[in-house]
Design a protein around this motif. Structure first.
Motif: not given
Length: 259
Positions: A131-139
């Motif tokens: 979930a953290v990885r997804a939340s940090c995925a700056v486009p």
């Protein structure tokens, strides 16, 4: 004595600037303020997850000072992002003990954006690290993450500081910490700066309206800090501490009024 209102704290995205959240939480602990629920996006999601996982603040601060970019930055062929994000996920696996969000004692929500529908997706169940990885995925910088049948990216695209998340978790006093409050004055020197500053500018108007829903806004002065200025970690944390201390009288007065 009347029960004090439940405090919910929402930590915004901001890459290196998000390390200021460590200073804010540090001051809350020193002041004896109990956080009843926490939410975050991007770096705010990392700090929120570590705090909810009972990671000691001193260790969090030490980790921020000592960790190398090579530990969490894995450059890849740019199909969907310049950084894959797998190393970040592996690091969070290690730091959170491979736990799930629903197993934590402190309610936690991580904000993401569904790139297909444009909707905000609040993750309150499932693997913390993923979930953290997804939340940090700056486009453009980090590759988006396939999760729960969706393609998820940084929650800051829609709501840089996920105030609504802690409201939905029952917070009665909402504290928003925005580390991207200013359109930064740092030097633009590479593609990461261009992407990060573009998102800052685009989200400024939208974010201001969302922040109006918070009871208290903490906005450290980080206008000269670039998104990848991780070498200035101690200075960034200190500015978070200063901003939190300045907000303490307002927080205390609101607690006394509502209690």
């Amino acid at each position: 004595m009347a029960n004090l209102p439940k405090i919910g704290i929402s930590l915004g995205s901001g890459l290196a600037r998000g390390l200021a959240h460590i200073g804010v939480i540090k001051v809350f602990a020193q002041a004896g303020l109990k956080i009843d629920c926490i939410a975050g996006s991007g770096m705010g999601g990392i700090v929120a997850s570590l705090y909810a996982s009972n990671f000691e603040i001193k260790l969090m601060e030490r980790l921020a000072r000592s960790i190398s970019r090579r530990t969490w930055m894995d450059f890849t062929f740019p199909r969907m992002g310049l950084i894959a994000g797998e190393r970040l996920e592996e690091l969070m696996y290690l730091l959170t003990g491979r736990r799930a969000i629903e197993d934590l004692n402190l309610p936690l929500a991580l904000s993401t954006t569904d790139l297909c529908t444009g909707e905000q997706v609040l993750l309150r169940r499932g693997c913390i690290a993923r979930a953290v990885r997804a939340s940090c995925a700056v486009p453009g910088i980090f590759s988006p993450v396939r999760l729960q049948g969706r393609i998820l990216a940084d929650g800051g695209i829609i709501e840089r500081v996920p105030v609504n998340a802690v409201q939905e978790m029952g917070a009665e006093l909402v504290v928003a910490v925005d580390v991207g409050y200013y359109v930064a004055e740092y030097k633009i020197s590479h593609i990461f700066d261009v992407m990060a500053k573009t998102i800052d500018i685009m989200s400024r108007e939208i974010c201001q309206k969302q922040l109006d829903r918070a009871d208290v806004l903490i906005a450290p002065d980080l206008r000269d800090i670039g998104p990848f200025h991780f070498h200035r970690v101690q200075e960034i944390i200190h500015r978070g501490e200063e901003a939190a201390r300045a907000a303490l009288p307002l927080i205390q007065s609101k607690l006394e009024k509502e209690g």
